[in-house]
Every structure is written in C-alpha cells, then in structure tokens.
Design a protein around this motif. Structure first.
Motif, PDB file in Angstrom:
ATOM      1  N   GLN A 348       3.083   4.387  -5.764  1.00 13.04           N
ATOM      2  CA  GLN A 348       4.362   4.104  -5.129  1.00 13.04           C
ATOM      3  C   GLN A 348       4.949   5.399  -4.578  1.00 13.04           C
ATOM      4  N   HIS A 349       5.205   5.400  -3.289  1.00  9.71           N
ATOM      5  CA  HIS A 349       5.666   6.609  -2.617  1.00  9.71           C
ATOM      6  C   HIS A 349       7.038   6.356  -1.999  1.00  9.71           C
ATOM      7  N   ASP A 350       7.902   7.333  -2.169  1.00  7.95           N
ATOM      8  CA  ASP A 350       9.272   7.277  -1.669  1.00  7.95           C
ATOM      9  C   ASP A 350       9.375   8.325  -0.569  1.00  7.95           C
ATOM     10  N   ILE A 351       9.119   7.894   0.668  1.00  9.49           N
ATOM     11  CA  ILE A 351       8.929   8.871   1.737  1.00  9.49           C
ATOM     12  C   ILE A 351       9.943   8.661   2.862  1.00  9.49           C
ATOM     13  N   SER A 352      10.115   9.699   3.669  1.00 10.05           N
ATOM     14  CA  SER A 352      10.939   9.565   4.866  1.00 10.05           C
ATOM     15  C   SER A 352      10.295  10.337   6.004  1.00 10.05           C
ATOM     16  N   PRO A 367      -2.905   0.738   8.441  1.00  9.57           N
ATOM     17  CA  PRO A 367      -4.324   0.403   8.667  1.00  9.57           C
ATOM     18  C   PRO A 367      -5.274   1.543   8.310  1.00  9.57           C
ATOM     19  N   ARG A 368      -4.811   2.765   8.471  1.00  9.81           N
ATOM     20  CA  ARG A 368      -5.669   3.909   8.130  1.00  9.81           C
ATOM     21  C   ARG A 368      -5.979   3.908   6.637  1.00  9.81           C
ATOM     22  N   LEU A 369      -4.977   3.731   5.813  1.00 10.67           N
ATOM     23  CA  LEU A 369      -5.191   3.742   4.362  1.00 10.67           C
ATOM     24  C   LEU A 369      -6.037   2.554   3.918  1.00 10.67           C
ATOM     25  N   GLU A 370      -5.744   1.372   4.429  1.00  5.70           N
ATOM     26  CA  GLU A 370      -6.492   0.188   4.010  1.00  5.70           C
ATOM     27  C   GLU A 370      -7.950   0.278   4.447  1.00  5.70           C
ATOM     28  N   ALA A 371      -8.211   0.947   5.563  1.00  6.20           N
ATOM     29  CA  ALA A 371      -9.598   1.133   6.005  1.00  6.20           C
ATOM     30  C   ALA A 371     -10.316   2.180   5.160  1.00  6.20           C
ATOM     31  N   ASP A 372      -9.590   3.252   4.807  1.00  7.83           N
ATOM     32  CA  ASP A 372     -10.204   4.327   4.024  1.00  7.83           C
ATOM     33  C   ASP A 372     -10.422   3.932   2.562  1.00  7.83           C
ATOM     34  N   TRP A 373      -9.605   2.974   2.076  1.00  8.92           N
ATOM     35  CA  TRP A 373      -9.685   2.561   0.674  1.00  8.92           C
ATOM     36  C   TRP A 373      -9.827   1.044   0.605  1.00  8.92           C
ATOM     37  N   PRO A 374     -11.041   0.534   0.821  1.00  9.02           N
ATOM     38  CA  PRO A 374     -11.256  -0.918   0.877  1.00  9.02           C
ATOM     39  C   PRO A 374     -10.749  -1.627  -0.379  1.00  9.02           C
ATOM     40  N   PHE A 391       6.658   3.264   0.198  1.00 10.65           N
ATOM     41  CA  PHE A 391       5.308   3.044   0.700  1.00 10.65           C
ATOM     42  C   PHE A 391       4.392   2.843  -0.502  1.00 10.65           C
ATOM     43  N   HIS A 392       4.101   1.584  -0.826  1.00  9.15           N
ATOM     44  CA  HIS A 392       3.282   1.266  -1.989  1.00  9.15           C
ATOM     45  C   HIS A 392       1.848   0.954  -1.554  1.00  9.15           C
ATOM     46  N   VAL A 393       0.899   1.468  -2.291  1.00  9.24           N
ATOM     47  CA  VAL A 393      -0.509   1.127  -2.062  1.00  9.24           C
ATOM     48  C   VAL A 393      -1.016   0.445  -3.326  1.00  9.24           C
ATOM     49  N   ILE A 394      -1.279  -0.854  -3.210  1.00  4.43           N
ATOM     50  CA  ILE A 394      -1.656  -1.678  -4.354  1.00  4.43           C
ATOM     51  C   ILE A 394      -3.157  -1.581  -4.585  1.00  4.43           C
ATOM     52  N   ALA A 395      -3.555  -1.432  -5.843  1.00  5.90           N
ATOM     53  CA  ALA A 395      -4.966  -1.245  -6.200  1.00  5.90           C
ATOM     54  C   ALA A 395      -5.776  -2.511  -5.912  1.00  5.90           C
ATOM     55  N   PRO A 396      -7.081  -2.368  -5.718  1.00  4.84           N
ATOM     56  CA  PRO A 396      -7.936  -3.546  -5.569  1.00  4.84           C
ATOM     57  C   PRO A 396      -7.845  -4.439  -6.805  1.00  4.84           C
ATOM     58  N   GLU A 397      -8.035  -5.707  -6.609  1.00  3.39           N
ATOM     59  CA  GLU A 397      -7.950  -6.662  -7.711  1.00  3.39           C
ATOM     60  C   GLU A 397      -8.948  -6.298  -8.814  1.00  3.39           C
ATOM     61  N   GLY A 398      -8.465  -6.326 -10.045  1.00  2.00           N
ATOM     62  CA  GLY A 398      -9.329  -6.043 -11.189  1.00  2.00           C
ATOM     63  C   GLY A 398      -9.465  -4.575 -11.539  1.00  2.00           C
ATOM     64  N   ASP A 408      -8.897   7.267  -7.598  1.00  2.00           N
ATOM     65  CA  ASP A 408      -8.578   6.903  -6.216  1.00  2.00           C
ATOM     66  C   ASP A 408      -7.080   6.978  -5.937  1.00  2.00           C
ATOM     67  N   GLY A 409      -6.278   6.533  -6.910  1.00  2.00           N
ATOM     68  CA  GLY A 409      -4.838   6.524  -6.683  1.00  2.00           C
ATOM     69  C   GLY A 409      -4.288   7.905  -6.382  1.00  2.00           C
ATOM     70  N   LYS A 410      -4.747   8.899  -7.104  1.00  2.00           N
ATOM     71  CA  LYS A 410      -4.282  10.273  -6.882  1.00  2.00           C
ATOM     72  C   LYS A 410      -4.684  10.760  -5.493  1.00  2.00           C
ATOM     73  N   ALA A 411      -5.902  10.420  -5.082  1.00  2.00           N
ATOM     74  CA  ALA A 411      -6.361  10.815  -3.749  1.00  2.00           C
ATOM     75  C   ALA A 411      -5.586  10.078  -2.654  1.00  2.00           C
ATOM     76  N   ILE A 412      -5.244   8.826  -2.911  1.00  2.00           N
ATOM     77  CA  ILE A 412      -4.453   8.059  -1.947  1.00  2.00           C
ATOM     78  C   ILE A 412      -3.079   8.688  -1.769  1.00  2.00           C
ATOM     79  N   SER A 413      -2.439   9.063  -2.877  1.00  2.00           N
ATOM     80  CA  SER A 413      -1.123   9.692  -2.778  1.00  2.00           C
ATOM     81  C   SER A 413      -1.189  10.988  -1.982  1.00  2.00           C
ATOM     82  N   ALA A 414      -2.216  11.776  -2.222  1.00  2.00           N
ATOM     83  CA  ALA A 414      -2.357  13.023  -1.464  1.00  2.00           C
ATOM     84  C   ALA A 414      -2.499  12.724   0.025  1.00  2.00           C
ATOM     85  N   GLN A 415      -3.234  11.661   0.357  1.00  2.00           N
ATOM     86  CA  GLN A 415      -3.404  11.305   1.767  1.00  2.00           C
ATOM     87  C   GLN A 415      -2.077  10.841   2.379  1.00  2.00           C
ATOM     88  N   VAL A 416      -1.333  10.032   1.643  1.00  2.00           N
ATOM     89  CA  VAL A 416      -0.017   9.596   2.127  1.00  2.00           C
ATOM     90  C   VAL A 416       0.884  10.805   2.371  1.00  2.00           C
TER      91      VAL A 416
END
Length: 472
Positions: A348-352, A367-374, A391-398, A408-416
């Motif tokens: 969960q990201h609190d960005i401006s 779309p960039r994040l969803e493509a990079d992190w299927p 800006f929330h990025v929800i983990a894959p199911e399961g 992956d979550g830490k890498a996603i946050s760095a990308q955001v």
C-alpha cells in the motif's frame, strides 16, 4: 539500570501512568496494518505536560528510547517499537482535555490525546467545526495528527494539519517545554519552530498540545456521486466543479469499480450509488457556511452535473437527498482501506504527483506494474484534487503474506517509488515515513534535504532517544 528507571518512572507517573504488564501493553505493540510487532520496556501514560517533561528527563538520564504513540492508527509503522524491548511506548491518551474553545476567535486548544471525533463534536456544539476528517477519526488523536501532518478528505479546501495548526506545545529531548500555543497571525521572530515539529513523527519532540484553527459551521452541503470513463474525465470534472462552484468544492475523491465492489463485499448491506458499473467513480462535496448560498446549493449541484453530462465527462450521477444518504456515500469512501485489506496481502503506497499529472501517471503506472508482476492487481483511489492517491498493489491469489511482502512486494514498492520520483512526486503524501519508508526516503530523497533533516535531528535530539529508527 532498567529496574532503576522503572522504579523512578513508577514513582513519577503513579499506578495509572505506568505498566509493564504484557497483557496491558499488547494492543500498543502492533501497528494498525499488522505489519510490525515490537516489544517495550513499559507503557507510559502521563497525565500532564509536567509529567511528560519529567519522564523525558528521566529517559535522557537513563538512556531509554521513547516511542510516542497517538491513536495507533498510523499506516507507516511510525508509532511501533522495535523488537529489542529497550524502548518505552509513550501514550498521551490520558491527556485528553480541550482546554479552550474560543468561539469569537474560532480556535480550540487541545491536549495531544484528544480524539479527532471528540473535537468535531465539541466544535459543532458551538456552531463551529474543525475541517479535517479521515476514516480513523474515532481513534486518531490530535497529537498524532500533528506529528504526521495528517491530510484527509478536506485538504482540497482547508489544507493539511500544517495549515490548521496555529500554535503548539512540545517537550523536547532534554525535557524542556516549548510553549508556542498562543496563536499570532504575524510573528517574525526567526524560525517557525512549530512547523519544524509538525510532520516530524515524534523524532524531534513530543507534541503535548496544539491550538487549532476552527471554521464556521456548515450552513449547507451537497454530496454527489458520478460515474466516469477515465481519470482524465474525472480531473476535467474537478476543474468544472471549481469553475462552476468557486470556493465551495471541499471534497473530490475518486475510486475505481474494483474498490466499490471490495466495499460491497466487506459491508454486504452497502448499495451501489449508481445503477451500473463504471470504470471510475467520483465523490464530490460542495460546502458553504453562508445561508444564502446554502439555499442555492441544490441548483448549483444540478447545473454542475448537467454541464458534465453535456460535455461527456460523466455517464451517470446522483445527488444525496438527505444527510443520511450523504453519510452513506462517504462511508463507502472511508471503508476502502479496510475492505482492500480484507482481500489479502497488498503493498500500500501513499503517493502524490503534481495534480495535473495524476491521470497520466495512473494510466502509465498501473498497466506497467501488472505486466511486470503477473497476477497482481494495481488499485488507485483517493484525493484527486490534491494529487494524492493511495496506490495499492494486491498480491496474486494464494500468495503467502510474509513471503510475498518481503520478496516481490518489496521490489514492487521500490518500483512504485522509482516511478513516483521520476514523475516529480512524493513517496509519502499524508501517512508519513515511519519504519516503512525510511530506507526508501534515504535512497530517493535529495541529499541536501536529507543532510538538513539529519542535522536538525542531531541538534534537537543528540542522544537519539526520540522515536529512534523512524523517518531519519
């Protein structure tokens, strides 16, 4: 030394002011999101500024770090102790008095432990209001709001806590009391020290009281919900609202269809405001404190929506017919965070970013994040009017929460955060840095800014005892 400290602290604060019982402390050791759980030497609950000052002096003498905590509703782990058990948690929940409410001057002076909703109710009884609100208003405290420079849903018209704090009282790291509570419209005696403390997350001083700006009570409001095809159209709708209702637009929130459905799943009795689904939804609130304008608000709202229809900015809309309906629309917005949390792990990201760039940023980033992190789902919602979305990025199911968040979550946050920085934005718009974003701030912030912040921290807290390991 810990035993000696605890004996002296107990003598200073009394049985209501200090506990080492694990059961009594448990609720204060985990942050609201459940991401961090620490340990503490004790939980201190002083009843006055004098007791806070005495306790800080005692901590300085014994080298005991202090973790100030408000309502424990923060989003960045800034009020949670580490696992060492060396720190004390300092709660100002017993300092909960509104010591002055000046109707003529439109100010309120509150101790740090006053709950936001309590202040709302007290101001309302006098025909006034404190124009800052958020989903956690029933637990968030004035001290916490000041220390994190909280925002909320009314920033568009009234500003964040920085704009609403007229004076401040704080205990510094050596136990001295900085008394700047008297509000002065003009005061040019050097640095504005209250602004240094606002947003410092308890790392420079412990806020014990604040004098706050109040506004006239609401004479009328109109709350609308509109469905739109894109965030660009929502941005155009905001500009149209500001043109057609100048000075009246108090709230403008956006959320995607996914967030509305998450709230409906979380609160099954929630009805969708509109008949069908829409890619984006906008929640708009017009407010006036003028009785004559209040009589015209329904007409202003209807003309606004009619013009938006004519321009193709919205596909459907509704106007709340009562206060109850208006509150139900706002309840949807305020329930998004817990509803999204119930879906499973998410970063969960609190960005401006600059306000005018937000639609383009979301269109590029999602779309960039969803493509990079299927398998992930990127969801944005929040305060479009001031360029701040969650800006929330929800983990894959399961996905296993701990494993995914640390990998992956830490890498996603760095990308955001990299994308936000590239767009000239901020990795923290209103939730603070805390533990969660401390390393990212160090990685991405301007070196001169970081050096200045560290120099101020060293000057005001040379022993590093105030909320160590947070922010800087």
């Amino acid at each position: 030394m810990s035993e000696a400290f605890l004996v002296e602290a107990a003598r200073l604060l009394g049985p209501k002011g200090l506990t080492t019982d694990p059961d009594d402390m448990a609720a204060w050791l985990t942050d609201w999101r459940g991401r961090y759980t620490g340990a503490a030497l004790a939980l201190a609950s002083p009843a006055s500024t004098e007791e806070v000052s005495g306790l800080v002096r005692l901590c300085a003498r014994h080298g005991v770090p202090i973790v100030p905590q408000g309502g424990n509703s923060g989003m960045s782990g800034g009020a949670t102790p580490f696992e060492t058990g060396r720190e004390i948690v300092l709660s100002l929940r017993r300092m909960n008095r509104i010591t002055a409410l000046d109707v003529a001057g439109r100010t309120a002076t509150c101790e740090a432990g006053v709950i936001l909703q309590v202040l709302h109710e007290a101001a309302e009884k006098e025909g006034l209001r404190f124009p800052l609100t958020l989903g956690g208003k029933g637990s968030a405290t004035i001290g916490g709001l000041v220390s994190t420079n909280a925002g909320g849903t009314q920033v568009l018209r009234h500003g964040s806590m920085r704009a609403l704090v007229l004076g401040i009282e704080a205990v510094l790291a050596d136990g001295s009391v900085l008394d700047l509570l008297t509000p002065l419209k003009k005061d040019n005696r050097g640095f504005d020290l209250k602004q240094v403390l606002i947003g410092s997350e308890g790392t420079l001083g412990i806020v014990t009281a604040a004098t706050l700006r109040l506004s006239p009570g609401i004479a009328g409001r109109s709350v609308m919900w509109a469905g739109t095809a894109s965030l660009h159209d929502a941005r155009s709708l905001l500009l149209l609202a500001e043109d057609m209702a100048p000075g009246l637009v108090e709230g403008f929130e956006v959320l995607p269809q996914h967030s509305l459905e998450a709230v409906q799943a979380y609160l099954p009795d929630t009805r969708a405001p509109l008949a069908g689904p829409h890619v984006w939804h906008a929640l708009i609130e017009l407010v006036t404190d003028d009785a004559e304008t209040a009589d015209r608000l329904p007409d202003i709202a209807e003309r606004l929506l009619a013009s938006a229809f004519e321009r193709g900015l919205i596909a459907d809309a509704t106007i709340a017919a009562s206060e109850d309906q208006a509150e139900r629309l706002w309840l949807i917005r305020e329930t998004i965070s817990p509803a999204e949390r119930a879906l499973g792990p998410a970063m969960q990201h609190d960005i401006s970013v600059p306000v005018e760039k937000m639609p383009a940023f979301v269109e590029a980033a999602v779309p960039r994040l969803e493509a990079d992190w299927p398998g992930t789902r990127a969801v944005c919602f929040g305060h479009l009017g001031d360029g701040n979305v969650h800006f929330h990025v929800i983990a894959p199911e399961g996905a296993d929460r701990a494993e995914w968040e640390s990998g992956d979550g830490k890498a996603i946050s760095a990308q955001v955060h990299d994308m936000v920085t590239a767009w000239g934005g901020s990795i923290s718009a209103e939730h603070g840095i805390g533990r969660l974003k401390r390393d990212e701030l160090a990685r991405l912030a301007d070196p001169a800014m970081l050096a200045t912040m560290r120099a101020i921290k060293q000057a005001l807290d040379p022993k590093g005892l105030l909320n160590p390991g947070k922010l800087v």
